[in-house]
Design a protein around this motif. Structure first.
Motif, mmCIF file in Angstrom:
data_model
loop_
_atom_site.group_PDB
_atom_site.id
_atom_site.type_symbol
_atom_site.label_atom_id
_atom_site.label_comp_id
_atom_site.label_asym_id
_atom_site.label_seq_id
_atom_site.Cartn_x
_atom_site.Cartn_y
_atom_site.Cartn_z
ATOM 1 N N GLU A 247 -8.533 -2.742 -10.179
ATOM 2 C CA GLU A 247 -8.207 -2.417 -8.793
ATOM 3 C C GLU A 247 -8.077 -3.680 -7.943
ATOM 4 O O GLU A 247 -7.207 -3.774 -7.078
ATOM 5 C CB GLU A 247 -9.266 -1.498 -8.199
ATOM 6 C CG GLU A 247 -8.919 -1.012 -6.807
ATOM 7 C CD GLU A 247 -9.861 0.057 -6.296
ATOM 8 O OE1 GLU A 247 -9.633 0.522 -5.160
ATOM 9 O OE2 GLU A 247 -10.815 0.415 -7.012
ATOM 10 N N ALA B 140 0.857 -1.191 0.000
ATOM 11 C CA ALA B 140 0.000 0.000 0.000
ATOM 12 C C ALA B 140 0.883 1.226 0.000
ATOM 13 O O ALA B 140 1.985 1.210 0.548
ATOM 14 C CB ALA B 140 -0.919 0.030 1.226
ATOM 15 N N SER C 204 0.284 5.261 0.906
ATOM 16 C CA SER C 204 -0.677 6.254 1.368
ATOM 17 C C SER C 204 -0.280 7.623 0.850
ATOM 18 O O SER C 204 0.862 7.851 0.461
ATOM 19 C CB SER C 204 -0.729 6.264 2.902
ATOM 20 O OG SER C 204 0.533 6.619 3.416
ATOM 21 N N ARG D 228 -14.256 -3.635 -4.212
ATOM 22 C CA ARG D 228 -12.912 -3.858 -3.678
ATOM 23 C C ARG D 228 -12.813 -5.170 -2.902
ATOM 24 O O ARG D 228 -11.923 -5.350 -2.107
ATOM 25 C CB ARG D 228 -12.500 -2.681 -2.795
ATOM 26 C CG ARG D 228 -12.383 -1.375 -3.566
ATOM 27 C CD ARG D 228 -11.636 -0.321 -2.757
ATOM 28 N NE ARG D 228 -11.535 0.902 -3.523
ATOM 29 C CZ ARG D 228 -12.333 1.946 -3.347
ATOM 30 N NH1 ARG D 228 -13.278 1.910 -2.447
ATOM 31 N NH2 ARG D 228 -12.184 3.041 -4.079
ATOM 32 N N THR E 298 -1.102 6.139 -6.357
ATOM 33 C CA THR E 298 -1.133 5.322 -5.139
ATOM 34 C C THR E 298 -1.782 3.976 -5.439
ATOM 35 O O THR E 298 -2.551 3.827 -6.383
ATOM 36 C CB THR E 298 -1.908 6.033 -4.026
ATOM 37 O OG1 THR E 298 -3.228 6.351 -4.483
ATOM 38 C CG2 THR E 298 -1.214 7.316 -3.619
ATOM 39 N N ARG E 299 -1.429 2.993 -4.597
ATOM 40 C CA ARG E 299 -1.878 1.624 -4.834
ATOM 41 C C ARG E 299 -2.287 0.977 -3.520
ATOM 42 O O ARG E 299 -1.747 1.287 -2.467
ATOM 43 C CB ARG E 299 -0.751 0.793 -5.470
ATOM 44 C CG ARG E 299 -0.158 1.451 -6.693
ATOM 45 C CD ARG E 299 1.300 1.011 -6.879
ATOM 46 N NE ARG E 299 1.962 1.928 -7.804
ATOM 47 C CZ ARG E 299 1.999 1.747 -9.113
ATOM 48 N NH1 ARG E 299 1.457 0.680 -9.638
ATOM 49 N NH2 ARG E 299 2.570 2.632 -9.888
ATOM 50 N N ARG E 300 -3.236 0.066 -3.663
ATOM 51 C CA ARG E 300 -3.580 -0.824 -2.560
ATOM 52 C C ARG E 300 -3.005 -2.199 -2.856
ATOM 53 O O ARG E 300 -2.652 -2.496 -3.986
ATOM 54 C CB ARG E 300 -5.106 -0.933 -2.409
ATOM 55 C CG ARG E 300 -5.792 0.393 -2.091
ATOM 56 C CD ARG E 300 -7.294 0.185 -1.960
ATOM 57 N NE ARG E 300 -7.972 1.408 -1.549
ATOM 58 C CZ ARG E 300 -8.420 2.336 -2.379
ATOM 59 N NH1 ARG E 300 -8.245 2.173 -3.683
ATOM 60 N NH2 ARG E 300 -9.019 3.416 -1.935
ATOM 61 N N GLY F 264 -4.476 -3.412 -7.728
ATOM 62 C CA GLY F 264 -4.437 -2.439 -6.647
ATOM 63 C C GLY F 264 -4.478 -0.989 -7.065
ATOM 64 O O GLY F 264 -4.255 -0.099 -6.244
#
Length: 428
Positions: free
Chosen positions: A309, A12, A14, A365, A330-332, A313
């Motif tokens: 996603e 992740a 932020s 998600r 940004t990435r998850r 991500g």
């Protein structure tokens, strides 16, 4: 050649976002102009931007969500520029963007005129106009299908004879979806011209049909450097309208195949003039190598943003806003390793029936199935091979392994039970 290899995604990343302060004195948030787009306004607000929304007209609830809603004639570029210049003089604009095909040229025009961040105007026009796209790719030495611009049925049939059937007859603008027809003989060419000319397309393209597997590639370009986010195998309907009816992740190309396809896409985007923006590119691997089918300078449609996603991500709408703001994407952490996306289609025409209790809504998600229908039970639907046919819903399932996709998909179909009930006639 710019590198475009899918990169490992960290768990992740932020981003520190300034607290929104709409309407207060000393508001130092960056102003970003969005030409239409509900989700973009929400994302920009989350990123701490001051949102300027151009609409024609702007829905009331969306106008309330934006910091500066502006109702404009979006076909009058001169008036739109004048209105933005007045705003820019007191509240400098950082960037202009849009995520809708129809408004991409206007957004890039306004960005160029104000000398702020935005997708290069040449790139927007090259994606909007399929003849410009072919010419730009050809000028860069990238192979593509044989094509001809035609004005009537006679020219179209002559072009098809020269190219060789089957061919695609398509609008030069708005060619996606129903703007393209696959023709296997002269009669179908004549029908395609009549159909598309009824839709007020002045000139048409006749293109060679490139046979081979097709792929959908999502990418982010910043400062002229392209990064591939996801590559999915794409399934296309065999009927007269080559509609997209499904996707698979992983693509099945393997690491080397995806590397080579990513480099090709990066080269194509550079040829089209991409500098800062996102893209949804469709490529076919023909007998002579990869060929660009289409490039959209926007997020993918349907639930492809959700699938991307889930498996990579990256939220592509958020990525578009972050590129506009000059921030890193940004990435998850990905939540799924395998995905199957299928559109709901029918082999016959009639009245649709299904069990609405199986609808899950867009839980975007999570790796649980997502099921959505565009028609209610009892509504009329057309067969996929009918000129008026199309897709009527979407099913997405996820699994940890490829072997887990079939049972997951079967469970959804068993619960939804989509079917067509032919209308019955009663004799009085």
């Amino acid at each position: 050649m710019p590198e475009a290899i899918p990169r490992p995604i960290p768990e992740a990343v932020s981003e520190t976002v300034p607290t929104p302060a709409s309407g207060r004195a000393g508001d130092d948030r960056p102003s970003v102009v969005c030409v239409s787009g509900r989700r973009v306004v929400q994302v920009l607000a989350q990123l701490g931007a001051r949102t300027v929304l151009l609409g024609d007209p702007t829905p009331l609830d969306l106008a309330c969500a934006a910091d500066v809603p502006m109702d404009l004639d979006l076909d009058d570029w001169t008036a739109a520029e004048a209105a933005l210049r007045r705003l820019h003089a007191t509240h400098p604009v950082r960037a202009v963007l849009s995520v809708y095909d129809a408004h991409l040229p206007l957004a890039s025009f306004l960005a160029a005129r104000l000398d702020v961040t935005g997708l290069a105007l040449a790139a927007a026009l090259n994606c909007h106009d399929k003849l410009r796209m072919r010419l730009a790719l050809q000028a860069a030495g990238l192979q593509g299908p044989a094509y001809a611009v035609v004005a009537d049925e006679g020219e179209a049939q002559a072009a098809a004879r020269w190219i060789g059937h089957p061919v695609l007859v398509k609008k030069i603008t708005a060619a996606a979806g129903r703007g393209t027809l696959l023709c296997r003989d002269p009669g179908e060419v004549a029908e395609a011209v009549a159909t598309l000319r009824e839709e007020q397309a002045p000139n048409l393209l006749v293109e060679e049909y490139v046979d081979g597997p097709e792929y959908a590639i999502q990418s982010v370009t910043s400062g002229g450097v392209t990064e591939v986010i996801s590559i999915l195998a794409q399934h296309t309907a065999p009927g007269p309208r080559p509609l997209e009816v499904g996707y698979d992740f992983p693509s099945g190309l393997g690491e080397r195949g995806e590397h080579d396809l990513g480099r090709f896409v990066a080269e194509a985007l550079r040829a089209l003039g991409f500098d800062d923006g996102i893209a949804h590119t469709q490529v076919r691997l023909g007998p002579a190598g990869p060929v660009v089918v289409n490039v959209g300078a926007r997020p993918p449609g349907g639930l492809l943003c959700a699938v991307t996603e889930a498996v990579r991500g990256v939220d592509m709408v958020r990525a578009a806003a972050q590129v506009a703001l000059g921030r890193p994407v940004t990435r998850r952490a990905p939540v799924a390793r395998h995905a199957r996306y299928r559109c709901v289609t029918f082999d016959v025409s009639g009245t649709v029936a299904y069990d609405p209790r199986a609808l899950t809504g867009a839980r975007l998600r999570a790796p649980s199935p997502v099921v959505g229908m565009d028609v209610d039970p009892g509504e009329a639907v057309s067969a996929l091979d009918d000129p008026g046919g199309g897709t009527y819903g979407r099913i997405v399932v996820y699994a940890d392994t490829e072997d887990g996709l079939d049972p997951a998909y079967r469970r959804v179909l068993d619960a939804l039970r989509p079917r067509v009930e032919r209308a019955t006639t009663h004799t009085p």
